[in-house]
Design a protein around this motif. Structure first.
Motif, PDB file in Angstrom:
ATOM      1  N   ALA A 263      31.426  40.272  36.165  1.00 39.17           N
ATOM      2  CA  ALA A 263      32.135  38.885  36.561  1.00 39.17           C
ATOM      3  C   ALA A 263      33.428  38.745  35.606  1.00 39.17           C
ATOM      4  O   ALA A 263      33.415  39.752  34.642  1.00 39.17           O
ATOM      5  CB  ALA A 263      30.831  38.308  36.644  1.00 39.17           C
ATOM      6  N   VAL A 264      34.165  37.909  35.436  1.00 38.27           N
ATOM      7  CA  VAL A 264      35.389  37.513  35.096  1.00 38.27           C
ATOM      8  C   VAL A 264      34.361  37.146  33.238  1.00 38.27           C
ATOM      9  O   VAL A 264      33.662  36.824  33.428  1.00 38.27           O
ATOM     10  CB  VAL A 264      35.881  36.770  35.644  1.00 38.27           C
ATOM     11  N   ARG A 265      35.761  37.944  32.698  1.00 44.09           N
ATOM     12  CA  ARG A 265      35.072  37.988  31.382  1.00 44.09           C
ATOM     13  C   ARG A 265      36.898  36.809  30.848  1.00 44.09           C
ATOM     14  O   ARG A 265      37.846  37.365  30.064  1.00 44.09           O
ATOM     15  CB  ARG A 265      34.686  38.493  30.690  1.00 44.09           C
ATOM     16  N   LEU A 266      36.746  36.014  30.019  1.00 42.61           N
ATOM     17  CA  LEU A 266      37.744  35.243  29.531  1.00 42.61           C
ATOM     18  C   LEU A 266      38.403  35.221  27.669  1.00 42.61           C
ATOM     19  O   LEU A 266      37.909  34.163  26.932  1.00 42.61           O
ATOM     20  CB  LEU A 266      37.980  33.832  29.804  1.00 42.61           C
ATOM     21  N   PRO A 267      37.657  35.721  26.617  1.00 36.54           N
ATOM     22  CA  PRO A 267      37.981  36.723  25.833  1.00 36.54           C
ATOM     23  C   PRO A 267      38.633  36.080  24.951  1.00 36.54           C
ATOM     24  O   PRO A 267      40.066  35.698  25.870  1.00 36.54           O
ATOM     25  CB  PRO A 267      37.286  37.680  24.708  1.00 36.54           C
ATOM     26  N   HIS A 268      39.268  34.927  24.122  1.00 31.36           N
ATOM     27  CA  HIS A 268      40.009  34.369  23.207  1.00 31.36           C
ATOM     28  C   HIS A 268      40.882  33.790  24.045  1.00 31.36           C
ATOM     29  O   HIS A 268      41.133  32.532  24.319  1.00 31.36           O
ATOM     30  CB  HIS A 268      40.406  35.967  22.124  1.00 31.36           C
ATOM     31  N   GLU A 269      42.481  34.470  23.737  1.00 36.40           N
ATOM     32  CA  GLU A 269      43.339  33.717  24.243  1.00 36.40           C
ATOM     33  C   GLU A 269      43.027  33.717  25.909  1.00 36.40           C
ATOM     34  O   GLU A 269      44.397  32.667  26.596  1.00 36.40           O
ATOM     35  CB  GLU A 269      44.731  34.851  23.852  1.00 36.40           C
ATOM     36  N   SER A 295      28.816  28.821  34.056  1.00 33.67           N
ATOM     37  CA  SER A 295      27.452  28.716  34.249  1.00 33.67           C
ATOM     38  C   SER A 295      27.285  29.929  34.090  1.00 33.67           C
ATOM     39  O   SER A 295      25.526  29.826  33.709  1.00 33.67           O
ATOM     40  CB  SER A 295      27.698  28.132  35.710  1.00 33.67           C
ATOM     41  N   LEU A 296      27.721  31.389  34.702  1.00 34.97           N
ATOM     42  CA  LEU A 296      27.530  32.528  33.725  1.00 34.97           C
ATOM     43  C   LEU A 296      27.361  32.972  32.606  1.00 34.97           C
ATOM     44  O   LEU A 296      27.223  34.285  32.278  1.00 34.97           O
ATOM     45  CB  LEU A 296      27.725  34.026  35.298  1.00 34.97           C
ATOM     46  N   ARG A 297      27.575  32.086  31.823  1.00 33.41           N
ATOM     47  CA  ARG A 297      28.838  32.517  30.907  1.00 33.41           C
ATOM     48  C   ARG A 297      27.507  31.609  29.461  1.00 33.41           C
ATOM     49  O   ARG A 297      28.407  31.471  28.306  1.00 33.41           O
ATOM     50  CB  ARG A 297      30.028  33.153  30.132  1.00 33.41           C
ATOM     51  N   ASN A 298      26.334  31.560  29.694  1.00 35.29           N
ATOM     52  CA  ASN A 298      25.830  30.801  29.329  1.00 35.29           C
ATOM     53  C   ASN A 298      26.591  29.521  28.492  1.00 35.29           C
ATOM     54  O   ASN A 298      25.749  28.734  27.264  1.00 35.29           O
ATOM     55  CB  ASN A 298      25.298  31.157  27.660  1.00 35.29           C
ATOM     56  N   GLY A 299      27.399  28.520  29.497  1.00 35.79           N
ATOM     57  CA  GLY A 299      27.955  26.876  28.660  1.00 35.79           C
ATOM     58  C   GLY A 299      28.845  27.443  28.445  1.00 35.79           C
ATOM     59  O   GLY A 299      29.451  26.079  27.987  1.00 35.79           O
ATOM     60  N   PRO A 315      22.044  31.869  37.843  1.00 40.07           N
ATOM     61  CA  PRO A 315      21.528  32.007  39.236  1.00 40.07           C
ATOM     62  C   PRO A 315      22.616  32.490  39.624  1.00 40.07           C
ATOM     63  O   PRO A 315      22.573  33.862  40.291  1.00 40.07           O
ATOM     64  CB  PRO A 315      21.220  31.049  39.761  1.00 40.07           C
ATOM     65  N   TRP A 316      23.746  32.520  39.325  1.00 42.14           N
ATOM     66  CA  TRP A 316      25.246  32.655  39.810  1.00 42.14           C
ATOM     67  C   TRP A 316      25.371  34.396  39.771  1.00 42.14           C
ATOM     68  O   TRP A 316      26.021  34.975  40.630  1.00 42.14           O
ATOM     69  CB  TRP A 316      26.662  31.822  39.748  1.00 42.14           C
ATOM     70  N   ALA A 317      24.888  34.453  38.758  1.00 44.59           N
ATOM     71  CA  ALA A 317      25.590  36.320  38.204  1.00 44.59           C
ATOM     72  C   ALA A 317      24.149  36.886  39.342  1.00 44.59           C
ATOM     73  O   ALA A 317      24.578  38.009  39.539  1.00 44.59           O
ATOM     74  CB  ALA A 317      25.133  35.773  37.040  1.00 44.59           C
ATOM     75  N   ASP A 318      22.501  36.337  38.629  1.00 49.09           N
ATOM     76  CA  ASP A 318      22.301  36.673  39.681  1.00 49.09           C
ATOM     77  C   ASP A 318      22.326  37.017  41.859  1.00 49.09           C
ATOM     78  O   ASP A 318      22.179  38.290  42.060  1.00 49.09           O
ATOM     79  CB  ASP A 318      20.152  36.091  39.957  1.00 49.09           C
ATOM     80  N   LEU A 319      22.652  36.236  41.800  1.00 50.52           N
ATOM     81  CA  LEU A 319      23.061  35.666  43.325  1.00 50.52           C
ATOM     82  C   LEU A 319      23.700  37.216  43.327  1.00 50.52           C
ATOM     83  O   LEU A 319      23.877  37.905  44.439  1.00 50.52           O
ATOM     84  CB  LEU A 319      23.416  34.815  43.586  1.00 50.52           C
TER      85      LEU A 319
END
Length: 357
Positions: A263-269, A295-299, A315-319
């Motif tokens: 799933a997409v990750r959005l670190p820093h910039e 929701s899938l990145r713990n808020g 739930p979204w990550a599980d699905l």
């Protein structure tokens, strides 16, 4: 007719707030020339700076990454993928993770020589060398610089295992090296394909090859006997997640034996760059996309914690994970693990050749 400006991924070129760097002008051409109404602005030029590092192998001890060493022949990446987690690394060079990252590149022409020296060190223990872990080893400038090719030649010569991750079909150029290595259990390649929609792919990854060209590369590699993965990374909620099953099916059809997703990750910039990209290209669903990501990145926009950063939670990550696993079972992917050998390694010959080997 005036030429159109080549497409870039980022919509701005702001500097990093983490290091208090000044904002960057995109290019002097943009500031000095006032285009006529409806006339496209001058193209954003790509520059390449030679970098002379002392070593070429990077090490990591991350518990959720399946390799402990890697080589990145280039810094920055002209593919311009808006979601690229490597963008923040450009801030260390006093450059913007935005347009600078995809237009102000660094090349390491001494990579093969440095690798030869490091593999010659007493006590070196071979494990799979990962290429393409930060920026793409087959981005457009590889056509002329051929640094990745030089690195592969050293790895082939020494019987060193290697894995390659790329979005480019240019990797098939090196089948002459990779096929003999694969026959010995020394090579595997991963093609990253995030969408089958060429218009969407051109927006997400403006200078990466067409998805069909990447699938054709999967086929050619598989036909050459090279183990091939397809990486569906990243999956972007409400933009690309509906394609997961189709991507798995096309990967299997092309000859891939394995696939994985992130799933997409959005670190820093990356987070503000991605938000600006959403506002530009998907204003109708920007808030929805970011809500699902949080929701899938713990808020949070990004979860940097080991293990959960790769899997996501909720739930979204599980699905998504369930859908992906069902698709892989249906199409026969991931039935066996690919293991690469380290017992064939021989250190590079010294100045006297192998006379005293």
């Amino acid at each position: 007719m005036a030429k159109t400006r080549p497409v870039r991924g980022a919509t701005h070129n702001r500097a990093s707030d983490r290091f208090n760097l000044p904002a960057r002008a995109i290019d002097d051409d943009w500031r000095d020339v006032q285009p006529v109404v409806d006339d496209p602005p001058p193209p954003l030029r790509t520059s390449v700076t030679i970098e002379r590092p002392r070593t070429i192998i990077s090490r990591n001890a991350s518990p959720d990454i399946p390799f402990d060493r890697s080589i990145n022949p280039y810094r920055g990446c002209e593919h311009g993928c808006i979601y690229c987690f490597a963008r923040p690394s450009h801030a260390f060079h006093d450059l913007s993770p935005g347009l600078d990252f995809e237009s102000r590149l660094f090349a390491k022409p001494d990579a093969a020589a440095l690798l030869r020296a490091e593999l010659s060190r007493p006590g070196y223990v071979p494990k799979p060398m990962a290429l393409g872990t930060n920026t793409d080893p087959y981005q457009p400038i590889e056509r002329d610089w051929r640094i990745t090719r030089g690195v592969l030649e050293v790895l082939a010569e020494t019987g060193h295992p290697v894995t390659i991750t790329t979005k480019s079909d240019r990797v098939v150029r090196d089948i002459d090296l990779l096929a003999p290595m694969a026959a010995k259990g020394l090579a595997a390649v991963c093609l990253s394909i995030t969408s089958l929609d060429p218009r969407l792919a051109a927006t997400l990854e403006p200078r990466a090859p067409h998805p069909e060209r990447r699938l054709a590369a999967v086929r050619r590699l598989a036909e050459a006997g090279i183990p091939v993965y397809v990486s569906i990374a990243p999956v972007i909620p409400a933009i690309t997640d509906h394609e997961v099953e189709a991507l798995v099916a096309r990967a299997a059809e092309a000859g891939a034996a394995h696939a994985f997703f992130l799933a997409v990750r959005l670190p820093h910039e990356v987070a503000p760059l991605f938000r600006a990209w959403l506002d530009e290209h998907f204003p109708d669903r920007a808030s929805k996309v970011m809500a699902i990501i949080r929701s899938l990145r713990n808020g949070r926009d990004n979860d940097p914690d080991f293990h959960s950063r790769m899997k996501g939670s909720g739930p979204w990550a599980d699905l998504l994970r369930t859908r992906f696993q069902i698709a892989c079972r249906k199409h026969g992917l991931n039935r066996e693990r690919i293991g690469l050998r380290g017992d064939l390694f021989r250190p590079p010959a010294g100045p006297q050749g192998e006379l005293f080997g």
